[in-house]
Design a protein around this motif. Sequence first.
Motif, PDB file in Angstrom:
ATOM      1  N   ALA A 122       0.873  -1.176   0.000  1.00  0.00           N
ATOM      2  CA  ALA A 122       0.000   0.000   0.000  1.00  0.00           C
ATOM      3  C   ALA A 122       0.904   1.217   0.000  1.00  0.00           C
ATOM      4  N   GLN A 123       0.834   2.001  -1.047  1.00  0.00           N
ATOM      5  CA  GLN A 123       1.700   3.167  -1.189  1.00  0.00           C
ATOM      6  C   GLN A 123       0.848   4.396  -1.433  1.00  0.00           C
ATOM      7  N   GLY A 124       1.200   5.492  -0.752  1.00  0.00           N
ATOM      8  CA  GLY A 124       0.420   6.701  -0.972  1.00  0.00           C
ATOM      9  C   GLY A 124       0.852   7.870  -0.132  1.00  0.00           C
ATOM     10  N   ILE A 125       0.066   8.927  -0.260  1.00  0.00           N
ATOM     11  CA  ILE A 125       0.310  10.183   0.441  1.00  0.00           C
ATOM     12  C   ILE A 125      -0.970  10.549   1.193  1.00  0.00           C
ATOM     13  N   TYR A 126      -0.798  10.962   2.430  1.00  0.00           N
ATOM     14  CA  TYR A 126      -1.917  11.413   3.253  1.00  0.00           C
ATOM     15  C   TYR A 126      -1.597  12.806   3.773  1.00  0.00           C
ATOM     16  N   ILE A 127      -2.587  13.663   3.758  1.00  0.00           N
ATOM     17  CA  ILE A 127      -2.403  15.027   4.232  1.00  0.00           C
ATOM     18  C   ILE A 127      -3.426  15.290   5.333  1.00  0.00           C
ATOM     19  N   ALA A 128      -2.948  15.702   6.503  1.00  0.00           N
ATOM     20  CA  ALA A 128      -3.863  16.087   7.585  1.00  0.00           C
ATOM     21  C   ALA A 128      -4.570  17.363   7.130  1.00  0.00           C
ATOM     22  N   SER A 155      -7.733  18.594   8.108  1.00  0.00           N
ATOM     23  CA  SER A 155      -8.665  19.313   8.990  1.00  0.00           C
ATOM     24  C   SER A 155      -7.879  19.946  10.128  1.00  0.00           C
ATOM     25  N   ARG A 156      -8.294  21.123  10.520  1.00  0.00           N
ATOM     26  CA  ARG A 156      -7.559  21.842  11.551  1.00  0.00           C
ATOM     27  C   ARG A 156      -7.579  21.129  12.896  1.00  0.00           C
ATOM     28  N   ASP A 157      -8.631  20.342  13.149  1.00  0.00           N
ATOM     29  CA  ASP A 157      -8.691  19.645  14.431  1.00  0.00           C
ATOM     30  C   ASP A 157      -7.984  18.284  14.391  1.00  0.00           C
ATOM     31  N   GLY A 158      -7.411  17.905  13.239  1.00  0.00           N
ATOM     32  CA  GLY A 158      -6.635  16.674  13.123  1.00  0.00           C
ATOM     33  C   GLY A 158      -7.452  15.411  12.984  1.00  0.00           C
ATOM     34  N   SER A 159      -8.765  15.530  12.816  1.00  0.00           N
ATOM     35  CA  SER A 159      -9.623  14.347  12.766  1.00  0.00           C
ATOM     36  C   SER A 159      -9.750  13.745  11.374  1.00  0.00           C
ATOM     37  N   SER A 160      -9.326  14.460  10.347  1.00  0.00           N
ATOM     38  CA  SER A 160      -9.551  13.985   8.983  1.00  0.00           C
ATOM     39  C   SER A 160      -8.320  14.226   8.122  1.00  0.00           C
ATOM     40  N   SER A 161      -8.233  13.420   7.079  1.00  0.00           N
ATOM     41  CA  SER A 161      -7.120  13.558   6.145  1.00  0.00           C
ATOM     42  C   SER A 161      -7.633  13.413   4.717  1.00  0.00           C
ATOM     43  N   GLN A 162      -6.813  13.796   3.785  1.00  0.00           N
ATOM     44  CA  GLN A 162      -7.072  13.574   2.364  1.00  0.00           C
ATOM     45  C   GLN A 162      -6.043  12.562   1.913  1.00  0.00           C
ATOM     46  N   GLY A 163      -6.505  11.485   1.304  1.00  0.00           N
ATOM     47  CA  GLY A 163      -5.576  10.432   0.918  1.00  0.00           C
ATOM     48  C   GLY A 163      -5.603  10.123  -0.564  1.00  0.00           C
ATOM     49  N   ILE A 164      -4.440   9.833  -1.084  1.00  0.00           N
ATOM     50  CA  ILE A 164      -4.273   9.336  -2.449  1.00  0.00           C
ATOM     51  C   ILE A 164      -3.346   8.149  -2.307  1.00  0.00           C
ATOM     52  N   PHE A 165      -3.865   6.943  -2.550  1.00  0.00           N
ATOM     53  CA  PHE A 165      -3.007   5.784  -2.369  1.00  0.00           C
ATOM     54  C   PHE A 165      -3.381   4.657  -3.315  1.00  0.00           C
ATOM     55  N   SER A 166      -2.422   3.760  -3.491  1.00  0.00           N
ATOM     56  CA  SER A 166      -2.573   2.616  -4.383  1.00  0.00           C
ATOM     57  C   SER A 166      -2.358   1.331  -3.609  1.00  0.00           C
ATOM     58  N   LEU A 167      -3.143   0.318  -3.935  1.00  0.00           N
ATOM     59  CA  LEU A 167      -2.862  -1.033  -3.475  1.00  0.00           C
ATOM     60  C   LEU A 167      -2.259  -1.761  -4.664  1.00  0.00           C
ATOM     61  N   LEU A 168      -1.003  -2.191  -4.512  1.00  0.00           N
ATOM     62  CA  LEU A 168      -0.270  -2.866  -5.585  1.00  0.00           C
ATOM     63  C   LEU A 168      -0.193  -4.348  -5.232  1.00  0.00           C
TER      64      LEU A 168
END
Length: 194
Positions: free
Chosen positions: A97-103, A105-118
């Motif tokens: 599983a390879q990808g990038i996650y970005i926190a 939300s200001r409260d740290g509860s959510s992220s935006q993810g872009i990832f691949s399952l190879l």
Amino acid sequence: MAKGSAFASIQISLVLLLAIFVCSEADLLGPDCCCRGKETNITVYLQVFTGGPNTTSVAVAGAPGMPRTPSNFGTIIVNDANMTQGISNNSPIIGRAQGIYIASSRDGSSSQGIFSLLFSNIQYNGSTLEFQGPGYNLQVGGTAREIPIVGGTKTFRLARGYGFFQTVLQNPVQNKTVIKGDITVIQYPGGGKV
């Protein structure tokens, strides 16, 4: 007038014959291949290590003057984790599983993810599933989140679907988190092994 109605009857008959032919050919493809696509369900476990000699998750950027932790707004984390059949780190490896996650939300509860399952297992070797969307901080825990599948390659070409990802094990001493993914993939005609 008789010629016009006879011609209209022939046209209607031809349209009905064409419709019968199309429907009978669609039945030959099977229920999984016509319009709905074929549904495949897969369960995977992502073995994430945030420290130590087996580190698979690294914070590479963050907000100035703030610690680079998964729950701090603006932190960017890169992952390259083993994907296994079972919850144990000793389970057979079926890919990465390879990808990038970005926190995000200001409260740290959510992220935006872009990832691949190879996938590297026999069944799906060389195939990938691509995910993109909002999630939550998988390394902190929380309820399961649904993340959409936006594409795939090889066996999963033209794939759509979703994955429910949830933290199922955390071991702070080992810097280890195991994330379970229950994935539903819809494969459409045109996808398949090359």
